[in-house]
Design an enzyme around this catalytic site. Structure first.
Site, PDB file in Angstrom:
ATOM      1  N   HIS A 152      -1.081   1.944   4.583  1.00 26.12           N
ATOM      2  CA  HIS A 152      -1.631   0.685   4.093  1.00 26.12           C
ATOM      3  C   HIS A 152      -0.849  -0.504   4.658  1.00 26.12           C
ATOM      4  O   HIS A 152      -1.428  -1.523   5.036  1.00 26.12           O
ATOM      5  CB  HIS A 152      -1.598   0.703   2.559  1.00 26.12           C
ATOM      6  CG  HIS A 152      -1.951  -0.603   1.933  1.00 26.12           C
ATOM      7  ND1 HIS A 152      -1.012  -1.423   1.360  1.00 26.12           N
ATOM      8  CD2 HIS A 152      -3.137  -1.241   1.804  1.00 26.12           C
ATOM      9  CE1 HIS A 152      -1.613  -2.514   0.900  1.00 26.12           C
ATOM     10  NE2 HIS A 152      -2.903  -2.431   1.152  1.00 26.12           N
ATOM     11  N   GLU A 204       0.151  -7.379  -4.062  1.00 32.21           N
ATOM     12  CA  GLU A 204      -1.029  -6.511  -4.150  1.00 32.21           C
ATOM     13  C   GLU A 204      -0.721  -5.329  -5.086  1.00 32.21           C
ATOM     14  O   GLU A 204      -1.537  -4.926  -5.909  1.00 32.21           O
ATOM     15  CB  GLU A 204      -1.425  -6.017  -2.753  1.00 32.21           C
ATOM     16  CG  GLU A 204      -2.736  -5.249  -2.738  1.00 32.21           C
ATOM     17  CD  GLU A 204      -3.180  -4.830  -1.342  1.00 32.21           C
ATOM     18  OE1 GLU A 204      -2.464  -5.107  -0.356  1.00 32.21           O
ATOM     19  OE2 GLU A 204      -4.264  -4.228  -1.253  1.00 32.21           O
ATOM     20  N   GLU A 242      -1.915  -1.038   8.149  1.00 35.27           N
ATOM     21  CA  GLU A 242      -3.225  -1.710   8.167  1.00 35.27           C
ATOM     22  C   GLU A 242      -3.042  -3.233   8.087  1.00 35.27           C
ATOM     23  O   GLU A 242      -3.644  -3.991   8.847  1.00 35.27           O
ATOM     24  CB  GLU A 242      -4.072  -1.196   6.997  1.00 35.27           C
ATOM     25  CG  GLU A 242      -5.387  -1.924   6.777  1.00 35.27           C
ATOM     26  CD  GLU A 242      -5.571  -2.340   5.337  1.00 35.27           C
ATOM     27  OE1 GLU A 242      -5.672  -3.564   5.095  1.00 35.27           O
ATOM     28  OE2 GLU A 242      -5.594  -1.458   4.438  1.00 35.27           O
ATOM     29  N   HIS A 243      -2.174  -3.694   7.163  1.00 30.57           N
ATOM     30  CA  HIS A 243      -1.930  -5.134   7.042  1.00 30.57           C
ATOM     31  C   HIS A 243      -1.356  -5.703   8.337  1.00 30.57           C
ATOM     32  O   HIS A 243      -1.752  -6.785   8.772  1.00 30.57           O
ATOM     33  CB  HIS A 243      -0.923  -5.408   5.912  1.00 30.57           C
ATOM     34  CG  HIS A 243      -1.551  -5.579   4.571  1.00 30.57           C
ATOM     35  ND1 HIS A 243      -1.406  -6.727   3.840  1.00 30.57           N
ATOM     36  CD2 HIS A 243      -2.326  -4.756   3.837  1.00 30.57           C
ATOM     37  CE1 HIS A 243      -2.058  -6.602   2.687  1.00 30.57           C
ATOM     38  NE2 HIS A 243      -2.613  -5.413   2.660  1.00 30.57           N
TER      39      HIS A 243
END
Lengths: 423, 423
Positions: A65, A140, A68-69
């Site tokens: 994740h 997040e 991905e950012h």
């Protein structure tokens, strides 16, 4: 390039495996203004242990994740902004076993596609840019930690699995992501973002030959080494029978999970997926006697629903929502499964739910996002999701009963609960 | 986009959008009524109560069997707030006739069932069935309470409630728990009779059937609807008046992430300029808030703004560490100031413009968005099409944006903090 027509559902798809190993799928949608591209890696929150260049890598939870950012950073600036300047709506998500980057646009589609393929293929990280993302992803994680829907789901997976990485949060924790460095991100990109481990799905009114040429031109010519993921053997029994936490919620929430036997890839995988879904409709879908009984007793409300999910080395059936008495619902579900197995299914009712499930699958074809994600999962698990009408034909009531008999039992069940904080 | 609006009867209108590209047909029926604290809960209760049964299908099992046989048609009850109107009714979705495996016609039976749900509810002794009434009343109160569960939407809602206290826009679409619990069965039945007889009824269809066929199916479906004292006008939405001084509201809950909400009133009537100004400020992943509060300062995962077109408001929503509240607040105001002064990079204005144009151009690709757009427009008495809005946005200059954004004034600040901060 091959072209495949699906007469029963009115779809047409061009398929190709590029020389570099990338699987390309182009779903033709004449009459739509919007064009949609979905570029995905067979890499998700579960893939933390693997070997690269002969060395075992044990990477921090949340790294897929985090990657991905950071992929949106390029040497020339942020790719998100370049796409948005062209009117595209770009985004990305990381799932348990997949990372997907996508956009839709009505204009400059090929230019946007080139930007997408390029920024996902070319990593560009600095220690400083990696460190800066800690704050954003940290928030997040805080956001999802306050979300009871996420908590009830995460807690259920932790009850179901002892070692399977499905039990680890996709985003990781504030602590785990603090160990992520530019070096680890480069290593993960090298291992997993290789054409043979990726797919590109384009949906819309496009010229397939142009798309294929563009992908050949922009993407790396060759793939890296095959990936070897390191899995531990997951026992058949559940890790923990039940778990509950208190949160700021107005009503108790629950998720009942059943640990099912995992199925590995192929057409049988897709068939199992549909059998699980139909079994769910039969047992506790809105049309089922159980749903209606529990609803009229006030034990469930419209938030109640179930699903069957398959992941690498894991499969589970879950059902939940708001309830004043999750234990009563849980007991009723197991009892109803036993009754169905004992008494069988009324053939008319079976036809009714099959008809409804067919309609729901067909209507799913109006969503470009849904088409692209299911095509991608089909590529990664070696099945063709657009053959659902034929797959429905191959399934009968006995398949559903066999599924319920094997999987929906007390021994395989776990209960995850969120209860309101006192005072 | 081909679109026809036709008056079927007094205060009863059909919006028809023909399209052959979808697998689904959508049919919507919405009663438009003023959003008021005294009636909001009772109006909100009606669709879910009507959804429990009709004279011919008096329970969930016969209703769901009928829907399943229509290849899994869905008829969902809806309650919405559009400007200061409340829209209550149903949205039906069913596979387009061309894909019915048996070649059946589905529009007519789906329209007929929609009509029955509205015109012929199952009753006992001249009112709704007591069991159904009681259980849906509980469900409604639970649904109102459950807004607490999702902290982001809870904070967004609390900001609007505080900012528009005393105005219809500050009323929840579902009303309040107290008013939901106070609903009397006899009064509710009278409200049902009054609403269906006299409120504006908006009908919407998107699919492959022609206007005449749709009109005929709907006339038949609503033939028995008694219409009298019809209020043809939709309720007006009154602009929000800015207060003399900024109001600040702080609330504490047991959460790990803080939420900062900021509400602004807009003094300008130049809607296209405000649409663009808001997109530049916080309306996209290319906006000032995204690039600065998130990307540059790493203060949050989300910080975005929303322009409430019907009411002339802008609201900002963000999730942050508790101690960063002041920092985020200052930065949000600094970015608003930059937009007001037109201190933008060259690409920003064209980027924002193409984001909006892309959204309008692709609206025709989503039946859900079309239904929402046209019903909302009708509910507040506006008639711009997406094409017209796009044309208006194309013409806006930077000077107009600056002038419009100059009138945007901070009105209310809402901060959700953790329990520890309170002590």
């Amino acid at each position: 390039m091959k072209q495949r027509f699906y007469e029963r559902i009115g779809e047409s798809v061009c398929l190709e495996t590029l020389p570099n190993g990338l699987e390309l799928r182009i779903v033709s949608k004449p009459g739509y203004a919007k064009k949609y591209a979905f570029f995905a890696a067979n890499y998700g929150g579960m893939d933390t242990r693997f070997t690269l260049d002969g060395r075992l890598r044990d990477t921090p939870a949340g790294i897929a994740h985090y990657l991905e950012h950071k992929m949106f950073d390029t040497e020339e600036g942020n790719a998100l902004q370049r796409l948005a300047q062209n009117g595209a709506e770009p985004n990305a998500f990381t799932a348990n076993a997949l990372t997907g980057y996508y956009f839709s646009s009505t204009e400059h589609f090929e230019e946007n596609l080139e930007i997408l393929l390029s920024f996902v293929s070319i990593p560009w990280f600095t220690e400083e840019s990696v460190a800066k993302e800690q704050g954003i992803i940290g928030q997040e994680i805080r956001m999802i930690e306050d979300n009871p829907d996420w908590q009830v789901y995460h807690q259920m997976l932790q009850c179901l699995y002892s070692v399977n990485p499905a039990r680890v949060s996709i985003a990781g924790t504030v602590e785990s992501i603090s160990h992520i460095t530019a070096d680890t991100l480069y290593a993960c990109h090298k291992a997993f973002y290789t054409p043979a481990n990726m797919t590109l799905t384009v949906v819309g009114d496009v010229d397939p030959v142009h798309i294929s040429d563009l992908a050949r031109r922009v993407l790396p010519r060759e793939s890296g080494a095959p990936i070897s993921r390191v899995w531990e053997e997951e026992p058949e029994t559940v890790a923990k029978r039940e778990s509950r936490i208190a949160m700021e919620v107005s009503l108790p929430q629950f998720l009942l999970g059943f640990k099912c036997r995992p199925v590995w890839e192929g057409e049988n995988y897709f068939r199992s997926l549909i059998v699980g879904d139909l079994a769910c409709d039969l047992l506790l879908g809105e049309s089922s006697p159980l749903y209606q009984r529990l609803y009229s007793q006030g034990l469930i409300n419209a938030s109640f629903g179930g699903a069957y999910e398959m992941l690498p080395g894991a499969a589970y059936f879950s059902a939940g929502g708001d309830s004043k008495d999750p234990r009563a619902v849980s007991a009723a579900v197991c009892q109803e499964a036993r009754r169905l197995v004992r008494e069988g299914v009324d053939p008319d009712f079976y036809q009714q739910i099959r008809r409804a499930a067919f309609g729901a699958s067909l209507r799913g074809l109006d969503s470009f996002e849904n088409i692209a994600v299911t095509m991608t999962e089909g590529c990664f698990n070696s099945y063709d999701p657009l053959r659902f009408p034929e797959t429905f034909d191959s399934i009968g009531p006995d398949d559903l009963l066999a599924f319920l008999k094997e999987n929906i039992t007390e021994e395989r069940s776990v209960l995850s609960e969120i209860v309101p904080k006192e005072g | 986009m081909e679109m026809t609006r036709r008056r079927l009867a007094d205060g009863m209108y059909l919006t028809h959008l023909p399209a052959n590209k979808f697998k689904t047909s959508i049919l919507s029926a919405q009663f438009i009524t003023p959003l008021r604290q005294e009636t909001a809960s009772a109006c909100a209760l009606l669709p879910s109560l009507l959804r429990r049964g009709t004279v011919t299908c008096p329970d969930m099992s016969s209703l769901s069997a009928r829907l399943d046989r229509l290849y899994g048609a869905r008829i969902d009850s809806t309650v919405r707030k559009c400007g200061e109107s409340q829209c209550v009714g149903f949205v039906a979705g069913f596979i387009d006739d061309r894909y019915a495996p048996g070649g059946e016609r589905l529009l007519e039976p789906a329209a007929a069932l929609l009509g029955e749900l509205i015109c012929d509810p199952v009753t006992e002794g001249g009112r709704f069935v007591t069991d159904y009434f009681e259980s849906e009343q509980v469900n409604l109160a639970d649904a109102i309470r459950s807004v607490l569960n999702d902290k982001r939407s809870y904070a967004d809602w609390r900001l609007l409630q505080e900012m528009c206290a005393g105005e219809p826009y500050g009323v929840s679409r579902l009303g309040s728990v107290e008013s939901a619990e106070a609903i009397q069965p006899r009064k509710l039945y009278a409200l049902y009779q009054e609403l269906t007889a006299s409120a504006r009824l908006e009908l919407f269809y998107s699919g492959s059937a022609g206007l005449e066929r749709v009109e005929e199916a709907l006339r038949a479906a609503f033939a028995t609807l008694p219409r009298k004292n019809v209020r043809d006008q939709v309720p007006p939405t009154v602009s929000h008046a800015a207060p003399e001084t900024v109001r600040t509201v702080t609330e504490s809950l047991d959460v790990v992430q803080g939420k900062l909400g900021m509400g602004f009133s807009c003094g300008s009537e130049d809607v296209p300029a405000l649409l663009l100004g808001n997109t530049l400020f916080g309306g996209s992943s290319n906006s000032r808030l995204f690039l600065n509060v998130r990307e540059k300062l790493s203060l949050c995962y989300y910080a975005s703004s929303l322009f409430h077109r019907q009411k002339g408001l802008i609201t900002v929503s963000s999730g942050i560490e508790f101690e960063n509240c002041r920092k985020a607040y200052d930065e949000i105001l600094a970015q608003l100031e930059a937009v007001r002064k037109g201190e933008l990079e060259d690409w920003e204005l064209e980027g924002a413009r193409s984001t909006l144009l892309n959204a309008y151009a692709s609206m025709g690709d989503s039946q859900g968005r079309l239904e929402h757009f046209f019903i909302s427009q009708a509910a507040v008495g506006r008639n711009e099409t997406p094409e017209l809005l796009a044309a208006m946005v194309r013409d806006v200059s930077l000077e107009r944006i600056c002038r419009a954004m100059e009138t945007v004034k901070l009105d209310t600040v809402y901060f959700l903090q953790g329990k520890e901060a309170e002590a």
